[in-house]
Design an enzyme around this catalytic site. Structure first.
Site: not given
Ligand code: ATP
Ligand code: MG
Length: 575
Positions: A44, A274, A284
């Site tokens: 995102e 994760r 983020k």
């Molecule tokens: P955050 O919670 O840090 O904002 P998010 O999951 O909202 O992360 P996205 O931009 O939606 O961030 O994530 C893009 C991809 O990266 C998704 O497939 C998500 O599952 C993966 N991802 C995000 N954080 C992690 C993590 N800590 N470990 C492994 N994969 C991750």
């Molecule tokens: Mg997300």
């Protein structure tokens, strides 16, 4: 276009398969997708990528490449309020920098019309309805883990009425939050996600790509699977918190009974754990808070766990990929030790970084028995084990700088560095003995006087006497003045989020996480280094030229010190 990257070593054949590889290999064996493997990385664009995303990137791109497949980069831009093109650009740059090339670049917003059309289809088939309950009422009607939900009073609206209302929602007839579109699934399901989840909400905000074209926006669970199916993704890899959403992921796609919208076989969602890292935060949202509140200098602050921060800190793509590989793919949430990440960059830089000498906190050393103006250009290897890295000339003269901490006036036992009367080796040069010292009015030692043994130049003393200490140094007349930034962990707390209810996680911030040394002195060759170049400063660690660096005013960041506690723990030799 195939994922084009050849720099990574392929998986050794004898390495055991992780569960994602097992699934992919079984699907290939069954010819499920006619031999195709297609994954996607779906960020995102609401922040910069961090090391957790790097893990996800390495899995999505790495696994697909392993099986001759491709990976799409898909911006999951269904939440316009928090998204921005600045983030889109940084994400593209970071994925490329990590060494991956995407087959297609897509935006969930490109599918808004498709998503809308499919939603109308679900309305027409009685599988979705417009609901007028408020957010709060919806929550209340939904029940909880122990209590089944109650049907919304709007659940049994006629198809005709639903269609008319949904079209009016799309046309912008209603205020934000006035109505939503919900999937009509099962209000008594044990899985809360199936209790008539939201598909669309009204949000009259500008979108960074579609402008004001859409007053309604699809929810993540609806948009994600449909986007996967449109792109004909074979394996949709996501993190564990979506495990309970998988039935919903499948439900949305399976309603297309006659194949009007999607081609079968449908994509399959696979969850993995994760990645978390010690001594930092990873969401983020929290990273944005650190930036906005000025706890760090920006998203690319070298203390940040962001990819751009790690890059500025001096991490290499290879070291991050090696880290992702070493932590593996797990089914249970894990916290990786930041020491492992540091170990990976040390291993990589120990091979790649040229050696040079720099003094962080200089102390003048004068060799009294050397003539004024006497100068030796020493011929020094740039890397102890790699002749390919070449050699350089290092000036050595009467006045030098050594590290303040390498001298003690009253030396403790087992002090092998310099002290009054002691003899040490100057790295690559000769043996010197300290004969006297000069102090300022406050009693601080400001200058050392020594004698050198000219016969030891470039080697040992002819009489065979040994010294235990070897110091790095630079020639005072040739030294380049520089700023060196030493970084420590951003948080003193191993798990910054582990704070008592009501107290602030920011309390765990490390006040000493950045130390700026403005008086460092470098050997001349370092003066010409360009931002992003890596060096090992002898005895001090690995350093990289910072983006702020100018030829007239070099700035270096310490990537990592030489001491590898992780390797020691693992019983490995020091990198
Ligand atoms: P955050 O919670 O840090 O904002 P998010 O999951 O909202 O992360 P996205 O931009 O939606 O961030 O994530 C893009 C991809 O990266 C998704 O497939 C998500 O599952 C993966 N991802 C995000 N954080 C992690 C993590 N800590 N470990 C492994 N994969 C991750
Ligand atoms: Mg997300």
């Amino acid at each position: 276009m195939k994922a084009a990257m050849t720099t990574e070593t392929p998986l050794p054949e004898n390495r055991s398969r992780n569960f994602i590889e097992e699934i992919m290999e079984a699907d290939l064996a069954d010819d499920k997708h006619s031999g195709r493997i297609c994954t996607r990385f779906p960020p995102e664009p609401n922040g910069y990528l961090h090391i957790g995303h790097a893990k996800s990137i390495c899995i999505n791109f790495g696994q697909a490449r392993k099986y001759g497949g491709t990976t799409n980069l898909r911006f999951d831009d269904t939440n316009p309020a928090k998204e921005d093109v600045e983030y889109v650009d940084s994400i593209r740059e970071d994925v490329r920098w990590l060494g991956f090339e995407w087959a297609g670049e897509y935006y969930a917003s490109d599918y808004f019309q498709f998503l809308y059309d499919y939603a109308e289809y679900l309305v027409e088939t009685g599988k979705a309805y417009v609901c007028d309950l408020s957010d709060e009422e919806i929550r209340d009607y939904r029940g909880n883990f122990f209590k089944p939900g109650r049907p919304s009073p709007y659940r049994d609206r006629s198809v005709a009425e639903n269609l008319e209302l949904f079209r009016a929602m799309r046309a912008g007839a209603f205020e934000d939050g006035a109505r939503v579109l919900r999937a009509r699934i099962d209000m008594a399901s044990a899985n809360m996600n199936l209790r008539d989840p939201l598909m669309y909400r009204i949000r009259r905000v500008q979108h960074h790509r579609t402008g004001h074209a859409w007053p309604i926006y699809p929810m993540y669970d609806y948009a994600h699977g449909v986007s996967d199916a449109i792109e004909r993704i074979t394996h949709s890899i996501c993190t564990l918190e979506f495990e309970d959403h998988r039935p919903l992921y499948d439900w949305f796609l399976e309603q297309d009974v006659d194949g009007k919208f999607f081609q079968r076989p449908l994509p399959r969602q696979i969850e993995f754990a994760r990645l978390n890292l010690t001594y930092t935060v990873m969401s983020k949202r929290r990273l944005l808070e650190l930036v906005k509140e000025g706890h760090v200098r920006g998203w690319d602050d070298p203390r940040m766990p962001t990819i751009t921060g790690l890059r500025r800190r001096g991490y290499t793509p290879e070291s991050i990929r090696a880290f992702a590989d070493k932590v593996g793919v797990a089914k249970r949430d894990m916290v990786a030790d930041v020491g492992l990440l540091e170990h990976c960059v040390r291993e990589d830089l120990s091979v790649k970084a040229r050696r040079a000498m720099a003094v962080l906190r200089p102390l003048k050393l004068v060799i009294d028995n050397m003539a004024e103006g006497e100068l030796h250009w020493l011929d020094v290897a740039n890397h102890p084990d790699d002749p390919q890295m070449g050699r350089r000339k290092v000036p050595f003269g009467r006045e030098l700088f050594i590290e303040q901490e390498d001298f003690q006036e009253t030396a403790p036992k087992k002090w092998f560095r310099l002290a009054p009367g002691a003899e040490v080796r100057l790295k690559n040069a000769c043996l010197v003995r300290c004969t006297s010292l000069v102090k300022d009015a406050a009693g601080t030692v400001v200058e050392l006087h020594c004698t050198w043994d000219p016969a030891s130049l470039g080697g040992d003393a002819p009489d065979g006497r040994k010294v235990k200490g070897t110091l790095h140094w630079v020639s005072a007349a040739h030294a380049v003045k520089a700023e060196v930034r030493l970084y420590d962990r951003l948080f003193t707390a191993k798990d910054p989020m582990d704070v008592p209810e009501g107290s602030d996680w920011r309390q765990g911030l490390n006040p000493g996480s950045c130390e700026v040394l403005a008086q460092a002195r470098l050997e001349p060759v370092l003066g010409g280094a360009k931002p992003g170049e890596h060096f090992q400063f002898e005895r001090l660690g690995y350093f990289v030229v910072d983006l702020d660096s100018r030829p007239s005013a070099p700035v270096f960041n310490r990537t990592v010190s030489l001491k590898d506690s992780w390797a020691r723990m693992e019983g490995q030799p020091n990198g």
